[in-house]
Structures are given as C-alpha cells and as structure tokens.
Design a protein around this motif. Sequence first.
Motif, PDB file in Angstrom:
ATOM      1  N   GLY A 151       0.790  -1.221   0.000  1.00 35.86           N
ATOM      2  CA  GLY A 151       0.000   0.000   0.000  1.00 35.86           C
ATOM      3  C   GLY A 151       0.817   1.264   0.000  1.00 35.86           C
ATOM      4  N   GLY A 152       2.128   1.146  -0.171  1.00 34.41           N
ATOM      5  CA  GLY A 152       3.004   2.314  -0.152  1.00 34.41           C
ATOM      6  C   GLY A 152       3.226   2.875   1.243  1.00 34.41           C
ATOM      7  N   ILE A 153       2.806   2.134   2.279  1.00 35.14           N
ATOM      8  CA  ILE A 153       2.935   2.597   3.662  1.00 35.14           C
ATOM      9  C   ILE A 153       4.173   1.961   4.283  1.00 35.14           C
ATOM     10  CG2 ILE A 153       1.873   2.611   5.948  1.00 35.14           C
ATOM     11  CD1 ILE A 153      -0.835   2.618   4.573  1.00 35.14           C
ATOM     12  N   VAL A 154       5.121   2.812   4.683  1.00 32.91           N
ATOM     13  CA  VAL A 154       6.385   2.355   5.261  1.00 32.91           C
ATOM     14  C   VAL A 154       6.314   2.514   6.772  1.00 32.91           C
ATOM     15  CG1 VAL A 154       8.888   2.664   5.321  1.00 32.91           C
ATOM     16  CG2 VAL A 154       7.631   3.042   3.188  1.00 32.91           C
ATOM     17  N   LEU A 155       6.515   1.410   7.498  1.00 25.82           N
ATOM     18  CA  LEU A 155       6.375   1.430   8.950  1.00 25.82           C
ATOM     19  C   LEU A 155       7.663   1.058   9.673  1.00 25.82           C
ATOM     20  CD1 LEU A 155       2.806  -0.114   9.396  1.00 25.82           C
ATOM     21  CD2 LEU A 155       3.470   2.295   9.323  1.00 25.82           C
ATOM     22  N   ASN A 156       8.799   1.235   9.009  1.00 28.83           N
ATOM     23  CA  ASN A 156      10.050   1.017   9.736  1.00 28.83           C
ATOM     24  C   ASN A 156      10.399   2.267  10.546  1.00 28.83           C
ATOM     25  OD1 ASN A 156      11.468   2.896   8.054  1.00 28.83           O
ATOM     26  ND2 ASN A 156      11.809   1.292   6.526  1.00 28.83           N
ATOM     27  N   GLY A 157      11.381   2.117  11.427  1.00 26.49           N
ATOM     28  CA  GLY A 157      11.728   3.212  12.326  1.00 26.49           C
ATOM     29  C   GLY A 157      12.850   4.090  11.848  1.00 26.49           C
ATOM     30  N   SER A 166       7.572   5.504  10.118  1.00 24.73           N
ATOM     31  CA  SER A 166       6.361   4.912  10.692  1.00 24.73           C
ATOM     32  C   SER A 166       5.487   5.960  11.363  1.00 24.73           C
ATOM     33  CB  SER A 166       6.738   3.824  11.691  1.00 24.73           C
ATOM     34  OG  SER A 166       7.619   4.320  12.680  1.00 24.73           O
ATOM     35  N   TYR A 167       6.090   6.891  12.076  1.00 22.89           N
ATOM     36  CA  TYR A 167       5.302   7.924  12.763  1.00 22.89           C
ATOM     37  C   TYR A 167       4.531   8.774  11.748  1.00 22.89           C
ATOM     38  CZ  TYR A 167       4.036  12.082  15.376  1.00 22.89           C
ATOM     39  OH  TYR A 167       3.333  13.123  15.925  1.00 22.89           O
ATOM     40  N   LEU A 168       5.201   9.238  10.718  1.00 28.68           N
ATOM     41  CA  LEU A 168       4.552  10.083   9.717  1.00 28.68           C
ATOM     42  C   LEU A 168       3.471   9.321   8.950  1.00 28.68           C
ATOM     43  CD1 LEU A 168       7.651  12.042   8.380  1.00 28.68           C
ATOM     44  CD2 LEU A 168       5.832  12.900   9.868  1.00 28.68           C
ATOM     45  N   ALA A 169       3.613   7.998   8.853  1.00 26.19           N
ATOM     46  CA  ALA A 169       2.609   7.196   8.150  1.00 26.19           C
ATOM     47  C   ALA A 169       1.360   6.989   9.004  1.00 26.19           C
ATOM     48  CB  ALA A 169       3.197   5.852   7.756  1.00 26.19           C
ATOM     49  N   LEU A 170       1.522   6.801  10.325  1.00 26.95           N
ATOM     50  CA  LEU A 170       0.395   6.415  11.178  1.00 26.95           C
ATOM     51  C   LEU A 170      -0.317   7.593  11.850  1.00 26.95           C
ATOM     52  CD1 LEU A 170       1.739   3.232  13.010  1.00 26.95           C
ATOM     53  CD2 LEU A 170       0.277   3.371  10.986  1.00 26.95           C
ATOM     54  N   GLY A 204     -11.640   7.160  18.352  1.00 22.94           N
ATOM     55  CA  GLY A 204     -12.034   7.804  17.106  1.00 22.94           C
ATOM     56  C   GLY A 204     -11.096   7.535  15.957  1.00 22.94           C
ATOM     57  N   SER A 205     -10.187   6.585  16.129  1.00 19.35           N
ATOM     58  CA  SER A 205      -9.104   6.377  15.171  1.00 19.35           C
ATOM     59  C   SER A 205      -9.457   5.379  14.082  1.00 19.35           C
ATOM     60  CB  SER A 205      -7.861   5.888  15.922  1.00 19.35           C
ATOM     61  OG  SER A 205      -6.885   5.416  15.018  1.00 19.35           O
ATOM     62  N   LYS A 206      -9.149   5.738  12.835  1.00 20.23           N
ATOM     63  CA  LYS A 206      -9.297   4.819  11.717  1.00 20.23           C
ATOM     64  C   LYS A 206      -8.288   3.673  11.824  1.00 20.23           C
ATOM     65  CE  LYS A 206     -11.184   8.112   8.374  1.00 20.23           C
ATOM     66  NZ  LYS A 206     -12.440   7.375   8.134  1.00 20.23           N
ATOM     67  N   LEU A 207      -7.128   3.953  12.406  1.00 19.67           N
ATOM     68  CA  LEU A 207      -6.140   2.905  12.630  1.00 19.67           C
ATOM     69  C   LEU A 207      -6.688   1.866  13.598  1.00 19.67           C
ATOM     70  CD1 LEU A 207      -3.298   1.672  12.483  1.00 19.67           C
ATOM     71  CD2 LEU A 207      -2.596   3.314  14.264  1.00 19.67           C
ATOM     72  N   MET A 208      -7.303   2.319  14.689  1.00 21.79           N
ATOM     73  CA  MET A 208      -7.879   1.411  15.674  1.00 21.79           C
ATOM     74  C   MET A 208      -9.014   0.602  15.052  1.00 21.79           C
ATOM     75  SD  MET A 208      -7.356   0.744  18.899  1.00 21.79           S
ATOM     76  CE  MET A 208      -8.124  -0.286  20.141  1.00 21.79           C
ATOM     77  N   GLU A 209      -9.836   1.260  14.270  1.00 23.33           N
ATOM     78  CA  GLU A 209     -10.960   0.587  13.614  1.00 23.33           C
ATOM     79  C   GLU A 209     -10.465  -0.532  12.698  1.00 23.33           C
ATOM     80  OE1 GLU A 209     -14.564   1.702  10.474  1.00 23.33           O
ATOM     81  OE2 GLU A 209     -13.434   3.294  11.471  1.00 23.33           O
ATOM     82  N   MET A 210      -9.405  -0.260  11.955  1.00 24.04           N
ATOM     83  CA  MET A 210      -8.864  -1.261  11.042  1.00 24.04           C
ATOM     84  C   MET A 210      -8.309  -2.460  11.812  1.00 24.04           C
ATOM     85  SD  MET A 210      -5.543  -0.996   8.551  1.00 24.04           S
ATOM     86  CE  MET A 210      -4.502  -1.083  10.017  1.00 24.04           C
ATOM     87  N   LEU A 228      -0.129   0.862  21.726  1.00 21.36           N
ATOM     88  CA  LEU A 228      -0.739   1.639  20.646  1.00 21.36           C
ATOM     89  C   LEU A 228      -1.801   2.594  21.171  1.00 21.36           C
ATOM     90  CD1 LEU A 228      -1.130  -1.143  17.920  1.00 21.36           C
ATOM     91  CD2 LEU A 228       0.558   0.699  17.964  1.00 21.36           C
ATOM     92  N   ILE A 229      -2.650   2.110  22.074  1.00 20.20           N
ATOM     93  CA  ILE A 229      -3.733   2.935  22.603  1.00 20.20           C
ATOM     94  C   ILE A 229      -3.179   4.099  23.410  1.00 20.20           C
ATOM     95  CG2 ILE A 229      -5.617   2.935  24.302  1.00 20.20           C
ATOM     96  CD1 ILE A 229      -6.257   0.059  23.319  1.00 20.20           C
ATOM     97  N   THR A 230      -2.174   3.842  24.226  1.00 20.05           N
ATOM     98  CA  THR A 230      -1.575   4.920  25.022  1.00 20.05           C
ATOM     99  C   THR A 230      -1.050   6.019  24.116  1.00 20.05           C
ATOM    100  OG1 THR A 230      -0.977   3.389  26.808  1.00 20.05           O
ATOM    101  CG2 THR A 230       0.210   5.472  26.711  1.00 20.05           C
ATOM    102  N   TRP A 231      -0.362   5.636  23.052  1.00 24.43           N
ATOM    103  CA  TRP A 231       0.155   6.643  22.116  1.00 24.43           C
ATOM    104  C   TRP A 231      -0.986   7.423  21.464  1.00 24.43           C
ATOM    105  CZ3 TRP A 231      -0.084   6.132  16.514  1.00 24.43           C
ATOM    106  CH2 TRP A 231       0.517   7.214  15.846  1.00 24.43           C
ATOM    107  N   MET A 232      -2.010   6.746  20.995  1.00 24.30           N
ATOM    108  CA  MET A 232      -3.132   7.427  20.344  1.00 24.30           C
ATOM    109  C   MET A 232      -3.821   8.400  21.301  1.00 24.30           C
ATOM    110  SD  MET A 232      -4.991   4.460  18.078  1.00 24.30           S
ATOM    111  CE  MET A 232      -4.080   3.002  17.614  1.00 24.30           C
ATOM    112  N   ASP A 233      -4.015   7.963  22.543  1.00 26.70           N
ATOM    113  CA  ASP A 233      -4.743   8.784  23.506  1.00 26.70           C
ATOM    114  C   ASP A 233      -3.920   9.949  24.044  1.00 26.70           C
ATOM    115  OD1 ASP A 233      -7.013   7.264  23.267  1.00 26.70           O
ATOM    116  OD2 ASP A 233      -6.725   6.133  25.119  1.00 26.70           O
ATOM    117  N   CYS A 234      -2.615   9.919  23.828  1.00 25.65           N
ATOM    118  CA  CYS A 234      -1.753  11.019  24.291  1.00 25.65           C
ATOM    119  C   CYS A 234      -1.384  11.938  23.139  1.00 25.65           C
ATOM    120  CB  CYS A 234      -0.518  10.455  24.985  1.00 25.65           C
ATOM    121  SG  CYS A 234      -0.895   9.770  26.612  1.00 25.65           S
TER     122      CYS A 234
END
Length: 262
Positions: A151-157, A166-170, A204-210, A228-234
């Motif tokens: 999908g063209g999504i790069v999730l390496n660090g 990965s941060y800029l992608a997610l 409210g995250s599309k990432l969480m929904e997926m 993951l949830i802690t990061w999203m909620d902060c």
Amino acid sequence: LSSVKIARLRIVQVLPKSTWHANDPPLGIPNISPGKQVLGTVPVESDGSAYFRAPAGKALCFQALDEMGRAVQMMRSVTYVQPGEVVSCVGCHEPRNTAPRIDHVPLASVRAPSQIAPGPPGSRPLSFPILVQPVLDRHCVECHGDKEPSGGIVLNGLPQGRYTNSYLALAPYVPYADWAGRQGDFRKINCEPVTQPGFFGARGSKLMEMLLTGHHDVRLTQDDWERLITWMDCNVLFYGTFNFDAQKRQQRGEVIAGPDLE
C-alpha cells in the motif's frame, strides 16, 4: 456513550514548557501541543468513583478509560495537589455551590487509596520509538518495510526529517487535538476548544478501527494494544521533551531523563 463502562483512569502529567517559543521544537504533528508523560492508571469502582495517591506539585490531567483501556473522555485542563493535601472532585459540569450527595458513599472512599500502576515502556516520557515502534517491528515491517511496502505505507523506524517513516505514516490516522484552528482528523472539523467523548485518540481512530476489524493475520497481544492505545490517547506525540539534544536521542530510540521531565 451512556452504556460505556469506565474501568480505569489514566493519570497524565503535562510537562513544563522549557523552550521559549511555541512549537520550538514541536513534539509531533499536532500544532502547539503540550508535552505529556503517562504516570499510569488507577481502577474505577462500579459506581464511578476512584481514590488514589497522586504526586504533589505536578500538573495532572485524567482520562476516563473503557474496558479496553481507550480514553472515552479526556480532561483538557490540569489540576495540582500539594504535599499532604486531600482533593475531591465532583465533576467539571456539576454545580460548584452545592454539596455532594449524602445518600451514597462512594465505594472508593471506603478502601485504601490505589497506587498508580505504571504505563508501558516509552510512555514516561512519551517516546514513539520506544512505545510504538517495537509493536510495528513485530507485526508490520515484514509487509511495510522500505522495499516494495504494501500500500506504499512504510512502517520502519528509520528517520525521516524530525520523525520516522512509521510515525509520519500512522499519526494522520488518529484524531488529535490541534491548536490555532487546524484540523486533526479526516472529518475536517475544528478540534478546539471542546473535546467530545469518543472523538479524540484510539476510540475515534481509523487505525484502531482497522485493527479491531482485522488486518490480515495480525494478532496483537495485550501489551501491544496498551502501547498503541496509550500513544493514540496522548495526542499522537513523537517526543516527550522540549530539549533539542534529548529529542535527537529519542529519535534514535534512546531512553532520556532530566529535570524538564518533572
């Protein structure tokens, strides 16, 4: 959201601003976001009450968590306690000139105060490379590496500018609080100044929904979800400090400490 059970409170410390100008340096893609670190969580009783020991002299805010650990509602102001002080809270939207109900004794008040259970590694202070990247390395980079990423999504660090691939992608897939009238999610509505239950963060995250719907054969552990949830909620921050040198170390995945984190 009236049927959502609140199981725990997340205790978040808002860090003092240690540089002169707003967004200098930024902590992530949210505009002018304050620094945060997670002190941990405490239980909420069946009647909605909580009782716990909190550190004195710190700017604290609270997040009410559902049974999965996702923030249903987030406090946008802060509170302090002084050494030896006992503070009670009747809620932000209840009359301030009336006494609490006397026909009900809160369940939490009849037991010893809870101790704060620490959050996952990389949450104190917040550090995306320590908190989130290990989850991505275990479950995602095989398909979302730098060579022909799905999908063209790069999730390496690997570093990309101030952050990582990965941060800029997610981060854009999580609704975040954003100052100065900018929008923080795909619904393109102004995120300020009021927070709506279930709007920001993981709920409210599309990432969480997926991930909840199912993403190929990805099977997350409880620790993975908490990270993951802690990061999203902060507020999807990358850094947990305003110190330039410490940010460089965090981008490399190093653990930092210092007076600006207190």
